[in-house]
Write a protein that holds these residues in place. Structure first.
Motif, mmCIF file in Angstrom:
data_model
loop_
_atom_site.group_PDB
_atom_site.id
_atom_site.type_symbol
_atom_site.label_atom_id
_atom_site.label_comp_id
_atom_site.label_asym_id
_atom_site.label_seq_id
_atom_site.Cartn_x
_atom_site.Cartn_y
_atom_site.Cartn_z
ATOM 1 N N ALA A 76 3.778 -19.933 -68.828
ATOM 2 C CA ALA A 76 4.641 -20.940 -68.191
ATOM 3 C C ALA A 76 4.911 -20.566 -66.737
ATOM 4 N N ILE A 77 5.140 -19.277 -66.482
ATOM 5 C CA ILE A 77 5.355 -18.818 -65.106
ATOM 6 C C ILE A 77 4.094 -19.031 -64.277
ATOM 7 N N PHE A 78 2.940 -18.692 -64.864
ATOM 8 C CA PHE A 78 1.665 -18.901 -64.161
ATOM 9 C C PHE A 78 1.453 -20.382 -63.846
ATOM 10 N N ASP B 169 3.770 -22.708 -63.440
ATOM 11 C CA ASP B 169 4.692 -23.115 -62.374
ATOM 12 C C ASP B 169 4.245 -22.588 -61.016
ATOM 13 N N LEU B 170 3.767 -21.342 -60.980
ATOM 14 C CA LEU B 170 3.267 -20.793 -59.720
ATOM 15 C C LEU B 170 2.040 -21.558 -59.228
ATOM 16 N N SER B 171 1.168 -21.912 -60.155
ATOM 17 C CA SER B 171 -0.026 -22.678 -59.790
ATOM 18 C C SER B 171 0.359 -24.054 -59.248
ATOM 19 N N ALA B 172 1.282 -24.720 -59.915
ATOM 20 C CA ALA B 172 1.736 -26.038 -59.460
ATOM 21 C C ALA B 172 2.400 -25.932 -58.093
ATOM 22 N N CYS B 173 3.183 -24.880 -57.889
ATOM 23 C CA CYS B 173 3.826 -24.654 -56.592
ATOM 24 C C CYS B 173 2.775 -24.472 -55.510
ATOM 25 N N ALA B 174 1.757 -23.667 -55.793
ATOM 26 C CA ALA B 174 0.694 -23.426 -54.813
ATOM 27 C C ALA B 174 -0.044 -24.715 -54.470
ATOM 28 N N CYS C 98 5.767 -33.128 -51.405
ATOM 29 C CA CYS C 98 5.017 -31.965 -51.889
ATOM 30 C C CYS C 98 5.783 -30.676 -51.634
ATOM 31 N N PHE C 99 6.461 -30.584 -50.499
ATOM 32 C CA PHE C 99 7.273 -29.400 -50.221
ATOM 33 C C PHE C 99 8.424 -29.285 -51.219
ATOM 34 N N VAL C 100 9.112 -30.392 -51.455
ATOM 35 C CA VAL C 100 10.236 -30.391 -52.396
ATOM 36 C C VAL C 100 9.765 -30.050 -53.811
ATOM 37 N N MET C 101 8.653 -30.639 -54.237
ATOM 38 C CA MET C 101 8.141 -30.344 -55.577
ATOM 39 C C MET C 101 7.725 -28.883 -55.685
ATOM 40 N N GLY C 102 7.115 -28.342 -54.638
ATOM 41 C CA GLY C 102 6.762 -26.922 -54.645
ATOM 42 C C GLY C 102 7.981 -26.042 -54.793
ATOM 43 N N LEU C 103 9.050 -26.377 -54.069
ATOM 44 C CA LEU C 103 10.305 -25.626 -54.209
ATOM 45 C C LEU C 103 10.852 -25.711 -55.633
ATOM 46 N N ARG C 104 10.815 -26.887 -56.196
ATOM 47 C CA ARG C 104 11.336 -27.069 -57.551
ATOM 48 C C ARG C 104 10.527 -26.257 -58.563
ATOM 49 N N PHE C 105 9.197 -26.239 -58.418
ATOM 50 C CA PHE C 105 8.376 -25.422 -59.315
ATOM 51 C C PHE C 105 8.707 -23.950 -59.136
ATOM 52 N N LEU C 106 8.900 -23.513 -57.900
ATOM 53 C CA LEU C 106 9.242 -22.121 -57.643
ATOM 54 C C LEU C 106 10.601 -21.775 -58.237
ATOM 55 N N ILE D 109 10.810 -21.269 -62.069
ATOM 56 C CA ILE D 109 10.384 -19.969 -62.600
ATOM 57 C C ILE D 109 11.594 -19.100 -62.868
ATOM 58 N N PHE D 110 12.526 -19.094 -61.923
ATOM 59 C CA PHE D 110 13.701 -18.239 -62.047
ATOM 60 C C PHE D 110 14.772 -18.842 -62.937
ATOM 61 N N LEU D 111 14.838 -20.168 -62.977
ATOM 62 C CA LEU D 111 15.871 -20.811 -63.777
ATOM 63 C C LEU D 111 15.501 -20.878 -65.258
ATOM 64 N N LYS D 112 14.231 -21.210 -65.570
ATOM 65 C CA LYS D 112 13.826 -21.367 -66.963
ATOM 66 C C LYS D 112 13.397 -20.054 -67.604
ATOM 67 N N HIS D 113 12.831 -19.151 -66.834
ATOM 68 C CA HIS D 113 12.169 -17.981 -67.409
ATOM 69 C C HIS D 113 12.942 -16.696 -67.155
#
Length: 105
Positions: free
Chosen positions: A39-41, A43-48, A88-96, A99-103
């Motif tokens: 799940a972390i991977f 989210d990181l991929s989606a953020c990237a 895209c910037f906002v969505m990237g922030l949300r994915f990032l 990671i910290f909020l869900k995991h």
């Protein structure tokens, strides 16, 4: 242009509510520790991906500004397509942040 704006505004809302399309096949069948890692991977991929699209869309918006591409009426094209890098910037922030909020458990 309205469809473009509705699409990106809707995508931001979907990411905020965790309602976006997600391939979670592996997460359901892996043990708890591994499922968290995938799940972390994801989210990181989606953020990237979001931030890569953001970068190239900023380049495109700047180019449209410099060239002076006409938009609709008095509104230049660069203003109309500026939703793409912003969303895209906002969505990237949300994915990032997700990671910290869900995991973080």
């Amino acid at each position: 242009m309205t469809v473009l704006w509705i699409t990106f505004l809707g995508a931001m809302v979907a990411v905020r509510q965790n309602g976006h399309i997600r391939v979670d096949f592996m997460e359901k069948f892996l043990p708890e520790g591994w499922s968290r890692i995938t799940a972390i991977f994801a989210d990181l991929s989606a953020c990237a991906v979001c931030w890569i699209v953001c970068y190239f869309s900023v380049v495109s918006v700047i180019l449209e500004f410099q060239i002076g591409i006409p938009g609709i009426g008095e509104i230049p094209s660069w203003v109309l397509v500026s939703i793409i890098p912003f969303a895209c910037f906002v969505m990237g922030l949300r994915f990032l942040f997700s990671i910290f909020l869900k995991h973080d458990e």
